[in-house]
Enzyme design. Sequence first.
Site, PDB file in Angstrom:
ATOM      1  N   THR A 187     -72.256 -30.038   7.722  1.00 62.84           N
ATOM      2  CA  THR A 187     -71.654 -29.214   8.767  1.00 62.84           C
ATOM      3  C   THR A 187     -70.860 -30.004   9.795  1.00 62.84           C
ATOM      4  O   THR A 187     -70.380 -29.442  10.781  1.00 62.84           O
ATOM      5  CB  THR A 187     -72.744 -28.416   9.506  1.00 62.84           C
ATOM      6  OG1 THR A 187     -73.702 -29.336  10.061  1.00 62.84           O
ATOM      7  CG2 THR A 187     -73.448 -27.444   8.573  1.00 62.84           C
ATOM      8  N   LYS A 188     -70.711 -31.313   9.582  1.00 60.27           N
ATOM      9  CA  LYS A 188     -70.008 -32.128  10.565  1.00 60.27           C
ATOM     10  C   LYS A 188     -68.488 -31.932  10.474  1.00 60.27           C
ATOM     11  O   LYS A 188     -67.965 -31.344   9.526  1.00 60.27           O
ATOM     12  CB  LYS A 188     -70.369 -33.603  10.375  1.00 60.27           C
ATOM     13  CG  LYS A 188     -71.826 -33.925  10.703  1.00 60.27           C
ATOM     14  CD  LYS A 188     -72.159 -33.632  12.153  1.00 60.27           C
ATOM     15  CE  LYS A 188     -73.485 -34.216  12.610  1.00 60.27           C
ATOM     16  NZ  LYS A 188     -74.660 -33.612  12.006  1.00 60.27           N
ATOM     17  N   ASN A 189     -67.774 -32.475  11.450  1.00 63.21           N
ATOM     18  CA  ASN A 189     -66.315 -32.302  11.513  1.00 63.21           C
ATOM     19  C   ASN A 189     -65.614 -32.871  10.290  1.00 63.21           C
ATOM     20  O   ASN A 189     -64.546 -32.415   9.899  1.00 63.21           O
ATOM     21  CB  ASN A 189     -65.764 -32.971  12.772  1.00 63.21           C
ATOM     22  CG  ASN A 189     -66.267 -32.315  14.042  1.00 63.21           C
ATOM     23  OD1 ASN A 189     -67.420 -31.897  14.128  1.00 63.21           O
ATOM     24  ND2 ASN A 189     -65.402 -32.202  15.036  1.00 63.21           N
TER      25      ASN A 189
END
Length: 391
Positions: A187-189
């Site tokens: 879910t990170k950038n």
Amino acid sequence: MSLEKRKDFLPYGLPCHDGDELKGVTEAIESNWWSRGPKVSEFEEKFASIVGAKYALAVNSCTAALHLALLSHGVGQGDEVITTPYTFCSTVNTIVHTGATPVFADIDPDTGLISPEEIEKKITPKTKGIIPVHYAGQACDMDKINGIAEKNGLFVVEDAAHAVCATYKGTPVGGGHNATAFSFYATKNLSTGEGGMLTSDDEEFISRARVMSLHGMSRNAWNRYSKGGSWRYEVQYAGHKYNMTDIAAALGLAQLDKLDAMQSLREEYAYIYGRAFEGVKGVEPLKISDMGRHAWHLYAIRIKSDELSIGRDEFARIMTEDYNIGISVHFIPVHLHPFYVNNYNTCRGQYPNAEKLFDEELSIPLYPAMTKDDVEYVAKAVREIAAQHAK
């Protein structure tokens, strides 16, 4: 007129991808380099260039990057490392894994970031380093923290799990002189599914971390099994199995190519939220500093129970059950978890700013795979719930 509630569930977080990720992974699989190979090296070089670091080491998680950074700084039994209680447990667990003692410094109540003033209060003769956490994607006040570290002969390792694309006074997070750990969780950038990166301008530091990331061996598979490589190696440390795979790096390379576009969407959506919540009773976004670019990994709001007839937990339940919106809370302060209560005698009341933020904080969906309609629906839901329960 009440908002028409959506029938499908909007997840709290999803990765953003297109055919480029599949193409890259297919190429990695067909190359037969399934563990560390040429794509990992390419990913390291490109990521280092983006953040302005001289060197980068790709690993299998941000946790691994933090642990390697501490080990490379020589942290061990009898040492103390200062960090924030308002973080994911991995930040603090890595300190424990070195044999050192974690020491908590409370946060700024408006931003959720570690307070430099509180850091200074916690320094003892045993203190060896500081791990500031760039919470939600906003950089800590690094001038003050670096000044404290320099004055006291301490190292700084920046936890940038939330901070891909963040800057501090014009410099990308990861591009300063400190070692910096990044996360590429799903879910990170920027995502590789699971993965992380350690950056530094110190070649010797990164070289030491690189050896420790693969069992302490002087040569990895890329050195030993490619043409012209040698089967000989030496174990120089009792190292760990922390390397990234070429399959994960292929995902990362594809994500790097669209990072600017994904970040632009995060910023656009954060702006929509910010405008929507202006003047809403009982809903208060965290304060944004003017010291750099926010990465907008999280969009965190405070649910003010003194202004509403419900608290954060009930607000969250309504969002999920009635409006079909996924939410999260970042974070349960580390000192409230049983392991730390039982082993370090921590308890509620020790870090009041972190505890108050935890009691009020709600993270709402913010990711590029959302549509603008999704964002506006979430904003309207928050406004409607707040209006219905205003005191």
